[in-house]
Enzyme design. Structure first.
Site, mmCIF file in Angstrom:
data_model
loop_
_atom_site.group_PDB
_atom_site.id
_atom_site.type_symbol
_atom_site.label_atom_id
_atom_site.label_comp_id
_atom_site.label_asym_id
_atom_site.label_seq_id
_atom_site.Cartn_x
_atom_site.Cartn_y
_atom_site.Cartn_z
ATOM 1 N N GLU A 1 35.419 4.679 93.338
ATOM 2 C CA GLU A 1 36.232 3.564 93.882
ATOM 3 C C GLU A 1 35.918 2.892 95.071
ATOM 4 O O GLU A 1 36.507 2.513 95.873
ATOM 5 C CB GLU A 1 37.668 4.243 94.236
ATOM 6 C CG GLU A 1 38.388 4.826 92.959
ATOM 7 C CD GLU A 1 39.774 5.328 93.207
ATOM 8 O OE1 GLU A 1 40.079 5.396 94.572
ATOM 9 O OE2 GLU A 1 40.427 5.383 92.424
ATOM 10 N N GLU B 1 40.814 6.064 85.635
ATOM 11 C CA GLU B 1 42.127 6.623 86.381
ATOM 12 C C GLU B 1 43.108 5.974 85.863
ATOM 13 O O GLU B 1 43.588 4.859 86.232
ATOM 14 C CB GLU B 1 41.922 6.716 87.713
ATOM 15 C CG GLU B 1 41.196 7.648 88.414
ATOM 16 C CD GLU B 1 41.148 7.949 89.925
ATOM 17 O OE1 GLU B 1 42.079 7.426 90.482
ATOM 18 O OE2 GLU B 1 40.432 8.502 90.197
#
Ligand SMILES: *[C@@H]1O[C@H](CO)[C@@H](O)[C@H](O)[C@H]1NC(C)=O
Ligand SMILES: *[C@@H]1O[C@H](CO)[C@@H](O)[C@H](O)[C@H]1NC(C)=O
Ligand SMILES: *[C@@H]1O[C@H](CO)[C@@H](O)[C@H](O)[C@H]1NC(C)=O
Ligand SMILES: *[C@@H]1O[C@H](CO)[C@@H](O)[C@H](O)[C@H]1NC(C)=O
Ligand SMILES: *[C@@H]1O[C@H](CO)[C@@H](O)[C@H](O)[C@H]1NC(C)=O
Ligand SMILES: *[C@@H]1O[C@H](CO)[C@@H](O)[C@H](O)[C@H]1NC(C)=O
Ligand SMILES: *[C@@H]1O[C@H](CO)[C@@H](O)[C@H](O)[C@H]1NC(C)=O
Ligand SMILES: CC(=O)N[C@H]1CO[C@H](CO)[C@@H](O)[C@@H]1O
Length: 857
Positions: free
Chosen positions: A187, A274
């Site tokens: 991320e 995710e």
């Protein structure tokens, strides 16, 4: 390994359909990808993945969690790797117990599933310090997650260590192991802006570093729009060509939805690493809840619009044992509203509805891997995506992505009803097997539990009262307020800041104290008496305390106990965010301010009880513990000890700590985590009737407003034994330990509501090899080891009410004895929903079957 052999005979009737693929443990597989999908051994694959973090449960339950994941339709288990626990001291590694990564990967492999290993080493994951070891912070000149040589050197060393370990154990797919994907960084795109040009260079370096490790499986970068394609000098040899194809970083998408995401290169597949199944809990916040209709909608939309790999974050969340919780103020339960709950039980209807979705997608696999979807607009907010096989056969997804209007669409010569915010799946372009808004899977609405008070008389408790202020000979003094993390090095949650205030004759004795802290909580003692408690919250851990105090002439002591509740795990430069007291001002009655921040402050790291090891089993009989007739309750900074016998059985336990304030608890020397039931969430912001339609965010559909985020604390069954077990608590604020109880689940109440016009279960299509005239079915399944012991309600017709409160309606066929006959004593049963099977109390009316049952041992 024989993949066709069920691990457990019952419950697995449906499972074999997930085994058509795969992957013989003895053979090696190559993993590559193209623009459609991951390619394993030359075949494009549609994969459902779910996150399970190995240290958030115990090795004893890993096989069970993985079995339930497989039965729920997952192909892949994904986990982070937690550097700070694997290398607690630089160069000293730990891979035992809950941190036995190799054993975890092998357990997944034995179940016939694949592994996506997110090495990072940055994990985020609401894990203490995002998974970084704290010693990294103390390397002079280091800067995390940017192009800093010291950091890169340490990161590469850890990546090399983990990849080396996996290779040694032959865990990569190319070696016959389960790992098909690896992840570097995590991320980073969310924070890259804060690191400027250095951030871009770092991403490029991370990609090259990963590829240099030659894992032979593709590396992914989660949420990285600019994941670089590495440059190879020699692309002429077939080996280089293979490495290039198999190692190019795939950028993926994270979030609650992913249907509008496109990869950064037309050569990469659409992957979603995710997809939040829920959200995590924080102390002082309501409990997040993501309705399964919305989650199923998000997943179906992703596959509808070209996706082929999807991961649930989390499929099983588990528990932040010990001080592993990130922060600030992340709760101990990491339940995540996931399909498998914190205790390892199947959460219905979430698990079952997603399982039905996975089955429906599985029926479309061959079409999904054959072509890109063809788009067809069917109206306002209405569309279809169709996947064709060369034969012209097709599978279709019909979507109503409007959040308010239900609609009926015409497609392929037939008409289909689409509730708002829903997707229907038609594996033959004709018959609907699944609609995301129609939950036909069973629901669980309650558990029966035993609830044993630990002891009946307070006299069996012992206690130890912690005295405020400096307690050891290793305290030290400085003329300034020190930052807490730099001072404690996270060896403890606690740091004492102590000083003295001298009141001259004639000076006023009443005054105010203004204390400002970066976080996370603090107790203030004046002359050894508690005068104030202050605390922050998850979104802003800083706080100030303004408190009236009374002093005496002469010397007064001021002791501040500053407390951490999990180190920050997220955000740019999170690693240098500080904590602790940064300003103390003494205010006299005329509001004259005296800043005492630069007076002499004496520091003591940790609590005396920690130093003495009161949490340890070896101290259980120590004379340090006080005993007597009057157990101090409502007392701050106190340790409690009691022995208890665990309820019998094999299921996990929970401590009900509702009567306690804030602290930490240990069972037989193992920390079950921090507790804080005294912190209530704000009273507003929850809704009785949560509407799943429309974009979800973590504040929608919240539960338990005005309540503690967590009152029950998980104790793994493997941490207790028959006979006496030791419970130790350290209470900071004040509580009543005699009200603590230990719970275990002994049964469950389940129900099912299915209408005549609901789709037949997708697995019946697989059982019958095609589309016949199957009827819908009510399927009831107990947790493993339990059986249906009674049927409380059964009606076919127009039953009213909800699970737990059903009533027969005007139209009612009494089918109780028939359902009892089919179900009592069984671990699972299914009842076809049709008048032919159940009788017809009111012809020409659309009828519904409702059943309520109890499972127990
Ligand atoms: C990468 O590893 C494979 C097998 O694990 C080996 O055959 C190959 O030679 C290695 N390549 C490089 C460039 O190290
Ligand atoms: C005090 O110092 C002695 C000797 O250095 C050491 O053994 C002991 O553990 C210390 N005690 C505390 C409470 O710090
Ligand atoms: C006040 O009391 C503390 C602890 O008893 C002691 O360390 C300190 O020296 C005293 N200060 C004065 C000014 O007497
Ligand atoms: C902690 O100490 C380091 C130097 O070791 C310093 O760079 C950093 O700013 C300090 N952190 C805080 C939050 O004060
Ligand atoms: C403490 O004492 C009890 C009873 O005498 C004994 O059963 C137990 O083993 C002792 N525990 C330890 C840790 O010594
Ligand atoms: C404990 O403290 C609370 C709040 O101050 C008070 O309501 C309660 O009565 C106290 N309980 C006992 C047993 O002293
Ligand atoms: C937990 O204990 C409290 C009393 O301290 C009680 O009111 C509550 O019902 C208990 N919760 C459960 C789930 O048993
Ligand atoms: C991509 C995306 O939607 N990310 C969001 C995931 O959820 C968190 C919490 O609500 C948001 O902050 C992210 O922006």
């Amino acid at each position: 390994m024989d993949m066709k052999k069920p691990l457990l005979p019952s419950a697995l009737v449906f499972v074999s359909v997930f085994v058509v693929c795969c992957f013989d443990g003895a053979l090696s597989a190559s993993v590559t990808y193209d623009n459609r999908a991951l390619i394993i051994d030359g075949k494009r694959r549609v994969l459902q993945s779910g996150s399970i973090h190995y240290p958030r449960s115990t090795p004893e339950v890993w096989p069970e969690l993985i079995r339930k994941s497989k039965e729920g339709g997952l192909d892949v288990i994904e986990t982070y790797v937690f550097w700070n626990y694997h290398e607690p001291v630089r160069g000293e590694y730990y891979f035992e117990g809950r941190f036995d990564l190799v054993k975890f990967a092998k357990t997944v492999h034995e179940a016939g599933l694949l592994v996506h290993l997110r090495i990072g080493p940055y994990a985020c994951a609401e894990w203490n310090y995002g998974g970084f070891p704290l010693w990294l912070h103390f390397i002079p000149g280091i800067q995390f997650r940017t192009t800093n040589d010291l950091f890169k050197q340490e990161m590469l060393r850890f990546l090399t260590k983990i990849v080396g370990l996996m290779k040694e154990e032959k865990l990569f797919a190319s070696q016959g192991g389960p790992i098909i994907l690896a992840q570097v960084e995590n991320e980073y795109e969310l924070v890259e802006w804060a690191y400027g040009v250095a951030g871009g260079l770092y991403v490029k370096w991370a990609a090259e570093a990963a590829i240099s490790l030659n894992t032979t499986v593709p590396w992914v970068m989660c949420r990285q729009g600019d994941a670089p394609d590495p440059i190879f000098k020699d692309v002429s040899s077939s080996l280089s060509a293979f490495i290039m194809r198999s190692c190019v970083q795939i950028n993926t998408c994270n979030g609650f939805y992913c249907d509008r995401f496109t990869p950064n290169s037309p050569l990469k597949p659409k992957m979603w690493t995710e997809n939040y199944s829920g959200w995590f809990k924080s102390f002082g916040y309501p409990i997040p809840h993501r309705p399964v209709e919305d989650l199923a909608f998000a997943v179906a939309r992703f596959f509808e619009t070209g996706g082929t790999f999807q991961n649930y974050y989390m499929y099983f969340g588990g528990t932040n044992f010990g001080r592993t919780a990130g922060g600030p103020l992340v709760a101990t339960s990491y339940d995540y509203d996931a399909p498998i709950d914190e205790y390892g039980f199947i959460r219905q209807p979430k698990w079952g509805h997603l399982r039905n979705l996975h089955l429906a997608i599985k029926l479309c696999d061959e079409y999904l891997i054959s072509s890109d979807p063809t788009h067809l607009q069917l109206g306002n907010n209405l569309e279809a995506h169709i996947y064709y096989k060369p034969s012209n056969e097709c599978a279709a997804f019909l979507a109503n992505y409007g959040s308010e209007q239900d609609a009926t669409v015409t497609y392929n010569g037939a008409s289909y009803f689409l509730p708002a915010w829903s997707v229907s799946i038609l594996p033959d372009c004709k018959n609907v097997v699944f609609n995301t808004a129609k939950v036909v899977s069973q629901r669980n609405f309650a558990y029966t539990t035993t609830d044993d008070k630990l002891t009946l008389s307070a006299t069996s408790w012992s206690w130890y009262i912690e005295k405020p202020g400096v307690w050891g000979n290793n305290s030290f003094t400085e003329s300034r307020l020190l930052e807490q993390i730099n001072t404690t090095k996270d060896t403890s949650d606690y740091l004492w800041y102590t000083t003295s205030i001298n009141i001259m004759p004639g000076q006023p004795k009443d005054a105010f104290l203004l204390i400002e802290s970066l976080g996370h909580a603090a107790l203030v003692f004046v002359n050894k008496k508690l005068v104030a408690f202050g605390y922050g919250n998850h979104d802003d851990a800083s706080f100030s305390i303004f408190e009236k105090i009374s002093l005496v002439k002469g010397n007064n002591t001021l002791d501040i106990l500053s407390m951490m509740v999990g180190l920050q795990n997220f955000g740019p430069w999170f690693d240098v965010q500080g904590a602790g007291v940064f300003s103390v001002v003494f205010v006299d009655p005329w509001y004259n301010k005296y800043d005492i921040s630069s007076e002499e402050w004496t520091y003591q790291v940790g609590l005396e009880g920690e130093y003495l090891g009161l949490d340890e089993v070896i101290q259980a009989n120590s004379s340090l513990w006080a005993k007597g007739n009057i157990l101090p309750i409502n007392s701050s900074l106190i340790w409690y000890k009691v022995s208890f016998s665990a309820p019998q059985g094999k299921d996990p336990l929970a401590l009900n700590l509702t009567s306690m304030g804030k602290g930490q608890a240990w069972v037989n020397g193992q920390s079950i985590g921090r507790y804080w039931p005294a912190y209530l969430s704000p009273p507003d912001g929850c809704t009785e009737n949560c509407d799943y339609r429309g974009e979800y965010d973590s504040t929608k559909c919240q539960q338990s407003c005005g309540q503690p985020a967590q009152t029950l604390y998980h104790v793994p069954r493997s941490w207790v034994h028959p006979g006496e077990n030791l419970l130790v608590l350290h209470e900071e604020l004040g509580g009543d330990p005699t009200q603590i109880s230990v719970l275990t689940r002994t049964g469950q109440e389940i129900c099912s509501i299915v209408s005549e016009d609901d789709p037949p279960p997708a697995d019946s299509w697989i059982r019958n090899k095609g589309f016949g005239s199957q009827s819908p079915e009510a399927q009831l399944t107990c947790e493993q080891g339990w059986h249906i012991t009674s049927i409380n309600f059964a009606s076919f017709g127009s039953p009213q009410g909800n699970c737990g409160s059903f009533k027969a309606g005007a139209c009612h066929a009494n089918i109780l004895s028939m359902v009892k006959k089919a179900c009592i004593g069984e671990e699972q049963c299914s009842i076809p929903v049709s008048a032919a099977n159940l009788g017809d109390p009111c012809p020409d009316v659309l009828k519904t079957l409702a059943i309520e049952a109890i499972c127990s041992e």
